[in-house]
Design an enzyme around this catalytic site. Sequence first.
Site, short mmCIF file in Angstrom:
data_model
loop_
_atom_site.label_atom_id
_atom_site.label_comp_id
_atom_site.label_asym_id
_atom_site.label_seq_id
_atom_site.Cartn_x
_atom_site.Cartn_y
_atom_site.Cartn_z
N GLU A 158 0.85 -1.19 0.00
CA GLU A 158 0.00 0.00 0.00
C GLU A 158 0.89 1.23 0.00
OE1 GLU A 158 -2.40 2.88 -0.16
OE2 GLU A 158 -3.36 0.91 -0.18
N GLY A 160 -7.49 2.56 2.78
CA GLY A 160 -7.91 2.98 1.45
C GLY A 160 -8.76 4.24 1.44
N ALA A 185 3.89 -0.35 -6.06
CA ALA A 185 4.25 -1.57 -6.77
C ALA A 185 4.18 -1.36 -8.27
CB ALA A 185 3.32 -2.71 -6.36
N ILE A 214 -22.05 11.54 -3.98
CA ILE A 214 -20.89 12.20 -3.38
C ILE A 214 -21.11 13.71 -3.34
CG2 ILE A 214 -18.43 12.69 -3.64
CD1 ILE A 214 -18.09 9.92 -4.86
N ASP A 225 -13.38 -1.81 -6.82
CA ASP A 225 -13.67 -0.77 -7.81
C ASP A 225 -12.96 -0.98 -9.13
OD1 ASP A 225 -15.10 0.29 -5.76
OD2 ASP A 225 -14.06 2.21 -5.68
N ALA A 254 -17.60 -0.18 -1.14
CA ALA A 254 -16.61 -0.78 -0.26
C ALA A 254 -17.02 -2.18 0.18
CB ALA A 254 -16.39 0.11 0.97
N HIS A 273 -40.78 -2.02 19.09
CA HIS A 273 -41.48 -0.73 19.04
C HIS A 273 -40.92 0.18 20.13
CE1 HIS A 273 -44.73 2.17 18.60
NE2 HIS A 273 -44.87 2.14 19.94
#
Length: 464
Positions: free
Chosen positions: A35, A41, A119, A187, A312, A320, A443
């Site tokens: 990461e 993330g 990476a 968004i 994604d 997610a 309730h």
Amino acid sequence: MKTIDTKVLVIGGGPGGYVAAIRCGQLGLKTMLVEHDRVGGTCLIRGCIPSKAMIHTAALFDAMSRSSEAPMHGISLPEPPSFDMQGWTGWKGSIVDRLNGGVGSLLKRAGVTVISGWARFSDARTCTVEGSDEPVEIRAEHVILATGSVPVELPNLPFGDRIVSSTEALSLDDLPERVVVVGAGYIGLEIGTALQKLGADVNIVEAQDRILPNYDKDLVAPVHKSLEEYGVTLHLGAKALGLTDSGEALRIQTQDGEGTELQADKVLIAVGRKPATEGWGLEETAIAMDGPFIKIDSRCATSTKNVWAIGDVTGEPMLAHRASAQGEMVAEIIAGEQRIFDPMAIPAVCFTDPEIVSVGMTPDQAGEEIETGVFPLRASGRAMTLDAADSGGFVRVLSRKNDRRIVGVQAVGAEISELAAAFTQAIEMGSVLEDIAGTIYAHPTLGEAFHEAALKSLGHAIHA
């Protein structure tokens, strides 16, 4: 350069990647996770969690502001409240830090090695990671690609000081006086509404003729009404053309073809997200693509053996919880279990005001052989105690006429997101209307509205 061999290499530490890595570790697989930022993330660090923190704070501030203008339920404040953006940022940061630390601890407990860096692949199962430490080469038997997505940038409105994505909008040092949001999806509406409640003057520009175009009009109507009541100005059917020469306003073309300018200290671009496929040598992996996304099958396998992709980067829905479910499944497949990704439904939630939940089929998708039961929240005692009975909210249950099996549930209302689990579980377990009707709901809760909607479909609602 140091070379490390591992059973599983996970690229990306978001909700898909870190869940996959943890599950791999639990299953006894030697696992490494790469990461380049912080584990958690986009969702945890700069998206879902920060935005919900802003929404909560904005709701508190709005309630306090109203109490300073006129008593509410016996509560009145002698003076209007003040809002300190940096104070909020500190609180939001503490939440993110706690969650980030928690994920790190979970990865460590599962025996996952986390490497910080970027990476880049030289072939499908070999990559070089460059970061703060000396570069390292990693060779893996299995690779899980979980690189996520990034905000879409408009060519005529590139990100910069005044033009921001949701990431920057959730990390502002000061509350801008005037904000223009480009895009009326979830968004843009979530952040735009929160900023308006906190004291900003918000305009929303949307190219289509309605907000939240992926949801049906009945669900959207209460949100539209709320935006108007809070003073958010909507420009529907309008196009964002670019900043003025001074950079202090956004030029738009309105629905009738006229041009106008909207003064803006910040312009939030919220027109969608795209898969993060650039910069890590995807072209070296010989992986088949499906448009901009990585092509996968029902097991999340790519076209290259032992290379998997989740979340994604594989397409819609970009959620997610979908990524996490895929990550857990792939880990178990690598460990030898027989799994496919075939959920009956994946819940979608808009944390607008009021909130929207949609699970399973919509009325348009379900067709004519469907029974529809709707229970209005104006008849809910719990909604009344939340000041949410007059918002136009409701719970709607869709079931097949031939066997009464529930195929879709939609709802709009205050705090209705908390019912997403119940809606999804009902569909995933193949519930029929009688299953919901025969369940005793506590309730007073909002969950009673689900019960009443099912009763309505059966023809004997009690409270509506």
